[in-house]
Scaffold this motif. Structure first.
Motif, PDB file in Angstrom:
ATOM      1  N   ASN B   4     -11.707 -13.824 -38.246  1.00  0.00           N
ATOM      2  CA  ASN B   4     -12.394 -14.303 -37.049  1.00  0.00           C
ATOM      3  C   ASN B   4     -11.998 -15.723 -36.702  1.00  0.00           C
ATOM      4  N   MET B   5     -11.768 -15.938 -35.436  1.00  0.00           N
ATOM      5  CA  MET B   5     -11.450 -17.238 -34.862  1.00  0.00           C
ATOM      6  C   MET B   5     -10.056 -17.732 -35.229  1.00  0.00           C
ATOM      7  N   LEU B   6      -9.268 -16.940 -35.960  1.00  0.00           N
ATOM      8  CA  LEU B   6      -7.870 -17.315 -36.134  1.00  0.00           C
ATOM      9  C   LEU B   6      -7.210 -17.192 -34.763  1.00  0.00           C
ATOM     10  N   GLU B   7      -6.352 -18.160 -34.463  1.00  0.00           N
ATOM     11  CA  GLU B   7      -5.646 -18.111 -33.189  1.00  0.00           C
ATOM     12  C   GLU B   7      -4.548 -17.064 -33.289  1.00  0.00           C
ATOM     13  N   THR B   8      -4.311 -16.356 -32.244  1.00  0.00           N
ATOM     14  CA  THR B   8      -3.341 -15.257 -32.270  1.00  0.00           C
ATOM     15  C   THR B   8      -2.287 -15.462 -31.198  1.00  0.00           C
ATOM     16  N   PRO B   9      -1.128 -14.775 -31.304  1.00  0.00           N
ATOM     17  CA  PRO B   9      -0.742 -13.854 -32.361  1.00  0.00           C
ATOM     18  C   PRO B   9      -0.213 -14.574 -33.598  1.00  0.00           C
TER      19      PRO B   9
END
Lengths: 364, 364
Positions: B4-9
């Protein structure tokens, strides 16, 4: 520039062609009386951005937050991040503003995200994305959510934007003209609808290289976005959007093998260097993975990269004399099928035909 | 790991699956009594290389000089650069040796390049590339140039290598077995021929993941090369070379849009993040540009990235309930069609499922 002994593969940018392509679009937009907000997703380069804006340090479009950071840190203001925002990117958006003081404009197309932005500490300007027929992102012009989103955004709401990506699906200029007009109509209709409901719609943004070039009546449009016109590629050439002499980007590659028995010449530009994009082939089947050109004159050699492996490109050769003309160790340039993908292959930057090197910002 | 809340991609590597995949291949090669020289062209990572060699700091394969530099600087010795060498790369090869003292083994397949190497200051060991049926690089086993090249190389000549790239073109295991045997035969025949002429042939190198796994009789082979087995992808899965639980690599992506009218769900993993490689589709048409999986369990959601734009992936959704299950802002993982291309898309490295980050060396 003497290409001999340059290590390959590297990306070559023809500075003269770039200058001509950039100037032509700026003049076109002047004539059409619309503001040009160049899309830097292909170039990802500060130096190219300055040429695209004719030295103006604002009003650009990007496709990643890595580009947004790079251009803001490089002094550009009024940057449009043209991919729908989600909460996991809020922290980076906030950091950009705090670090650089530059303005980053966001887009979204749902009440959920409008609510998320409005209830976050972000104070960025926001456009609502409209779907003008591509069925990718965006809401239809008449979607009930449109005014709801504008209301939720409050003072952060600035306008609407749309992108006719389907303008890349035809080589018929009259079709492109129709798509261009429908792109304009969708944006203007959405703006008109919101204005009637009392919302201030300052920005009405459309564009893609084909539709900007072939749009006719831009009344109601405040700005246009386009990017690939800076470099062009076989995809644009094959759809009659660019001429051969407009192709500014190529990959310098070395002949690394002769398989005379199989009639195959191998170059050190494969799937990594060229990408596996063969979109151009829909309208120019002979484009394959790119055209081989003379390293100095850029004359098409009548050969293409027919097959790609990770680091090898295989070129079918029917005339054995070509093996003698292109000995192992000699250089050729490859015009890419699709410049956006090729340029992002991991080169780190452009080698200019005049000897300079311009870095670029890949990744996210 | 909490995604959760990790920036993607971003690229996610399952450390447990990687460990299992690496151990299985090491054990297989022990049983077959051949030396495993892992190909790091997919991983491009020191940490992965150490796992692939079980801690041994030598005997690896690379596909670029950037990888060669990276692994040599990182302490690896006895590195095979498995792309035919040309003179514009001699300076960098020499610099690697001088800087690191590590051994870089080269390959070539022509008298011209053998002469060029022999008359250069380079003292690197060299293998002759043999074509075992793919018609890419290499000479046929019976080519008259074979002994000529060995003679020209003198003491730098160390052996022969071949790669059955066509083993990736079938999903029939009995076909793979035949190709594996012909790859072995080609290499052994070339070695035997050269030995009869008095040349010392120390290295007889073959391999690709399918042929190493399905080769039967490796007598006469000194070493095997394979790489994709470390990660696997839908291409390997669709050809029955890997099981679903062997798929170690995925792209973490965010749902950035719902187009309920068009039945399209949009993710922020497009052509840049996934690549445009659809090679897997030849045997697994539903692979498309990658499979959407549950972010935690990796269970396949029955959805694929059906269409890619530069930074957008379009997912066709026939069951509207999926829009509720996958709200805008939520995360999914995408199993790539072809891991080599996806991993090199510009991520800079791997986010491990246990929270670590391992950098990788892309570019040239």
């Amino acid at each position: 520039m003497n290409f001999n002994m340059l290590e390959t593969p590297i990306l070559i940018l023809d500075a003269d062609r770039l200058a001509v392509n950039a100037a032509r679009m700026l003049q076109h937009c002047d004539e059409k009386k619309v503001f040009l907000r160049p899309h830097l997703k292909t170039a990802k380069s500060l130096e190219v951005a300055k040429i695209a804006t004719n030295g103006r340090m604002d009003g650009i479009t990007v496709s990643t937050l890595a580009e947004a950071d790079y251009f803001a840190d490089g002094g550009f203001d009024d940057i449009l991040y043209a991919v729908a925002i989600t909460p996991n990117k809020f922290a980076r958006v906030a950091a950009l503003g705090q670090r650089t003081g530059k303005s980053l404009m966001l887009i979204l197309d749902s009440p959920e995200m409008a609510q998320a932005v409005a209830s976050s500490p972000l104070n960025n300007p926001v456009l609502i994305e409209i779907d003008c027929g591509e069925s990718r992102g965006g809401l239809p012009t008449d979607d009930p959510a449109l005014p709801e989103i504008a209301r939720l955004l409050g003072p952060q709401f600035r306008g609407v934007m749309t992108h006719a990506g389907h303008s890349y699906s035809t080589d018929q200029i009259d079709e492109v003209q129709k798509i261009a007009q429908s792109e304009i109509t969708a944006a203007v209709d959405a703006a008109t609808r919101l204005r009637k409901l009392g919302f201030g719609v300052g920005i009405v943004s459309v564009g893609s290289t084909p539709t900007v070039y072939y749009g006719d009546d831009f009344r109601g449009i405040s700005e246009v976005r386009a990017g690939i016109y800076l470099f062009n590629d076989l995809s644009q050439y094959g759809r009659n959007i660019a001429r051969y002499e407009d192709l500014a980007l190529s990959v310098l590659t070395t002949i690394i093998g002769h398989n005379r028995k199989a009639g195959i010449l191998t170059v050190d530009a494969g799937a990594m260097a060229l990408s596996k994009d063969i979109g151009a082939n829909a309208h120019l089947p002979e484009a394959r993975f790119g055209w081989l050109c003379d390293v100095d004159t850029m004359a098409h050699l009548g050969l293409a990269v027919d097959l790609v492996h990770q680091e090898h490109g295989s070129v079918k050769v029917s005339d054995p004399a070509l093996f003698d003309r292109l000995p192992i160790g000699s250089l050729v340039r490859v015009i890419p099928n699709h410049a956006c993908l090729t340029a992002a292959a991991g080169y780190g930057g452009f080698h200019l035909t005049d000897g300079r090197f311009w870095p670029r910002q890949d990744g996210w």
